[in-house]
Scaffold this active site. Structure first.
Site, PDB file in Angstrom:
ATOM      1  CG  ASP A 132      18.024  35.581 -12.697  1.00  0.00           C
ATOM      2  OD1 ASP A 132      18.606  36.533 -12.143  1.00  0.00           O
ATOM      3  OD2 ASP A 132      18.472  34.413 -12.703  1.00  0.00           O
ATOM      4  CE1 TYR A 165      23.161  30.819 -14.736  1.00  0.00           C
ATOM      5  CE2 TYR A 165      21.247  32.069 -15.424  1.00  0.00           C
ATOM      6  CZ  TYR A 165      22.000  31.494 -14.422  1.00  0.00           C
ATOM      7  OH  TYR A 165      21.590  31.594 -13.121  1.00  0.00           O
ATOM      8  CG  ASN A 209      24.475  31.033  -5.072  1.00  0.00           C
ATOM      9  OD1 ASN A 209      23.586  30.270  -4.723  1.00  0.00           O
ATOM     10  ND2 ASN A 209      24.652  31.374  -6.344  1.00  0.00           N
TER      11      ASN A 209
HETATM   12  N1  NAP Z   1      22.024  32.080  -8.791  1.00  0.00           N
HETATM   13  C1  NAP Z   1      22.320  30.830  -9.082  1.00  0.00           C
HETATM   14  O1  NAP Z   1      23.381  30.314  -8.704  1.00  0.00           O
HETATM   15  C2  NAP Z   1      21.341  30.022  -9.870  1.00  0.00           C
HETATM   16  C3  NAP Z   1      21.507  28.640 -10.036  1.00  0.00           C
HETATM   17  C4  NAP Z   1      20.546  27.948 -10.773  1.00  0.00           C
HETATM   18  C5  NAP Z   1      19.447  28.613 -11.313  1.00  0.00           C
HETATM   19  N2  NAP Z   1      19.344  29.970 -11.152  1.00  0.00           N
HETATM   20  C6  NAP Z   1      18.191  30.724 -11.704  1.00  0.00           C
HETATM   21  O2  NAP Z   1      16.994  30.046 -11.399  1.00  0.00           O
HETATM   22  C7  NAP Z   1      16.289  29.769 -12.618  1.00  0.00           C
HETATM   23  C8  NAP Z   1      15.495  28.506 -12.491  1.00  0.00           C
HETATM   24  O3  NAP Z   1      16.360  27.399 -12.219  1.00  0.00           O
HETATM   25  P1  NAP Z   1      15.922  25.959 -12.694  1.00  0.00           P
HETATM   26  O4  NAP Z   1      15.862  25.901 -14.170  1.00  0.00           O
HETATM   27  O5  NAP Z   1      16.767  24.961 -11.996  1.00  0.00           O
HETATM   28  O6  NAP Z   1      14.407  25.949 -12.095  1.00  0.00           O
HETATM   29  P2  NAP Z   1      13.294  24.883 -11.803  1.00  0.00           P
HETATM   30  O7  NAP Z   1      12.023  25.579 -12.137  1.00  0.00           O
HETATM   31  O8  NAP Z   1      13.482  24.350 -10.421  1.00  0.00           O
HETATM   32  O9  NAP Z   1      13.557  23.675 -12.803  1.00  0.00           O
HETATM   33  C9  NAP Z   1      13.260  23.790 -14.167  1.00  0.00           C
HETATM   34  C10 NAP Z   1      13.477  22.429 -14.804  1.00  0.00           C
HETATM   35  O10 NAP Z   1      12.430  21.556 -14.397  1.00  0.00           O
HETATM   36  C11 NAP Z   1      11.903  20.900 -15.530  1.00  0.00           C
HETATM   37  N3  NAP Z   1      10.514  20.502 -15.338  1.00  0.00           N
HETATM   38  C12 NAP Z   1      10.045  19.228 -15.420  1.00  0.00           C
HETATM   39  N4  NAP Z   1       8.729  19.193 -15.206  1.00  0.00           N
HETATM   40  C13 NAP Z   1       8.333  20.448 -14.998  1.00  0.00           C
HETATM   41  C14 NAP Z   1       7.063  21.030 -14.729  1.00  0.00           C
HETATM   42  N5  NAP Z   1       5.958  20.308 -14.633  1.00  0.00           N
HETATM   43  N6  NAP Z   1       7.006  22.364 -14.553  1.00  0.00           N
HETATM   44  C15 NAP Z   1       8.114  23.114 -14.638  1.00  0.00           C
HETATM   45  N7  NAP Z   1       9.357  22.620 -14.906  1.00  0.00           N
HETATM   46  C16 NAP Z   1       9.459  21.276 -15.079  1.00  0.00           C
HETATM   47  C17 NAP Z   1      12.076  21.917 -16.642  1.00  0.00           C
HETATM   48  O11 NAP Z   1      12.056  21.225 -17.880  1.00  0.00           O
HETATM   49  P3  NAP Z   1      11.218  21.847 -19.141  1.00  0.00           P
HETATM   50  O12 NAP Z   1      12.011  23.022 -19.607  1.00  0.00           O
HETATM   51  O13 NAP Z   1      11.218  20.702 -20.107  1.00  0.00           O
HETATM   52  O14 NAP Z   1       9.861  22.204 -18.653  1.00  0.00           O
HETATM   53  C18 NAP Z   1      13.441  22.478 -16.324  1.00  0.00           C
HETATM   54  O15 NAP Z   1      14.461  21.632 -16.843  1.00  0.00           O
HETATM   55  C19 NAP Z   1      17.408  29.751 -13.672  1.00  0.00           C
HETATM   56  O16 NAP Z   1      16.919  29.945 -14.986  1.00  0.00           O
HETATM   57  C20 NAP Z   1      18.266  30.891 -13.206  1.00  0.00           C
HETATM   58  O17 NAP Z   1      17.693  32.112 -13.606  1.00  0.00           O
HETATM   59  C21 NAP Z   1      20.258  30.684 -10.435  1.00  0.00           C
END
Ligand code: NAP
Length: 301
Positions: A53, A58, A162
């Site tokens: 995704d 982004y 959303n």
């Molecule tokens: N539709 C929308 O409006 C919207 C908005 C936001 C996101 N999204 C989608 O959702 C996806 C995921 O969002 P997100 O990045 O906020 O997801 P998340 O999985 O909730 O958070 C990931 C973040 O957590 C950190 N983290 C710290 N410890 C971790 C651990 N033990 N395991 C895994 N992660 C850890 C990661 O850092 P490290 O990389 O250092 O591990 C990364 O910065 C996005 O890539 C996008 O595709 C969509």
């Protein structure tokens, strides 16, 4: 032996696709090297995380500097290793148009989709999502643009992100095919989709929920800016199930009967592997309700 609320099997999405319970999110696929991006994609696909995704917008945060940068980075990996394209269900989004917040008018969505195809270097986008609702576009106009893109073979399935359930229904009413996915924020720290009708609509209409930020952007992993009671509940259950707090928090997302796909955001291959344990965790109702009570800070009535 109690039955787990989690069914680890892949899920049908639209008419042609099957996706794993965990997906790979590309919001943070910026600020690194081409080698690292390819390693991440190969790791994710190897773990069965075949929904990939991204979004045109982004690239403006997490060390990125421009609109389109994450799609460009993914496109370069696909150009270098074209075989990866066939192993993924490629999802992107359009409709956020800085400095104007949103534009889902027909010319804007058509141009956004075509630009995404160019940056990704592909002929077709498997799942094209409207990133956020444009409050000033009539759903009939948006539907017409999406139908044309599909008829031209540029997109295969359509999703929303959303959207309120009413906004989702209004667009669905103007489309001659079903909306395949709905992407709300959903995690143990962000429970709105449980009760605002989003997940109920998904179950009613066979729409696949794609849960964004399943670790609340990392706050559930590092335990900051979330209720200490929630962290304690996750830790207690993680110990009981012999897993990590992060895997347990992702398992909570997977446990809902609408069968959400958790979109992981980590850029660390080892953390992807850790998260992959989540689908095998056996959560029961006592577990998930204890997480909800800890998240909300009040007992359920
Ligand atoms: N539709 C929308 O409006 C919207 C908005 C936001 C996101 N999204 C989608 O959702 C996806 C995921 O969002 P997100 O990045 O906020 O997801 P998340 O999985 O909730 O958070 C990931 C973040 O957590 C950190 N983290 C710290 N410890 C971790 C651990 N033990 N395991 C895994 N992660 C850890 C990661 O850092 P490290 O990389 O250092 O591990 C990364 O910065 C996005 O890539 C996008 O595709 C969509």
């Amino acid at each position: 032996m109690p039955t787990s609320l989690i069914n680890p099997d892949p899920i049908p999405l639209g008419s042609d696709f099957r996706v794993g319970r965990l997906g790979f999110g590309c919001w943070r696929l910026v600020g690194g090297s081409q080698y690292h991006y390819r390693e991440l994609l190969e790791t994710a696909l190897g773990l069965g995380m075949n929904l990939v995704d991204t979004a045109d917008v982004y690239g403006l945060d997490w060390g990125g500097t421009s609109f389109g940068e994450a799609e460009d980075n993914l496109g370069r990996v696909l150009a270098e290793a074209p075989g990866l394209r066939d192993r993924m269900v490629l999802a992107t989004k359009g409709g956020i148009t800085p400095p104007t917040p949103y534009n889902s008018g027909s010319p804007a969505i058509t141009a956004a989709c075509e630009a995404s195809l160019g940056r990704l270097g592909v002929d077709v986008i498997d799942l094209y999502q409207i990133h956020r609702p444009d409050l000033f576009t009539h759903p009939a106009e948006l539907a017409e643009a999406l139908v044309a893109l599909r008829d031209q073979g540029k997109i295969r399935e359509v999703g929303v992100s959303n959207f309120t359930p009413r906004q989702h229904e209004a667009l669905a009413a103007h489309l001659p095919f079903p909306i395949a996915s709905s992407q709300p924020e959903y995690s143990a720290a962000c429970l709105g989709a449980l009760r605002d009708g989003t997940l109920d609509l998904c179950m009613r209409d066979g729409v696949v929920p794609l849960a964004w930020s399943p670790l609340a952007g990392g706050r559930l992993a590092d335990g900051t800016e979330v209720r200490p009671e929630l962290v304690a509940a996750l830790d207690r259950l993680a110990e009981h199930h012999a897993t990590s707090r992060s895997a347990l928090a992702i398992a909570f997302v997977l446990a809902h009967p609408s069968r959400p796909v958790a979109l992981l955001g980590t850029q660390n291959p080892q953390r992807l592997a850790d998260a992959a344990q989540a689908a095998a965790i056996s959560l029961d109702r006592a577990d998930v309700y204890s997480i909800i009570e800890a998240s909300e800070g009040v007992p359920l009535p």
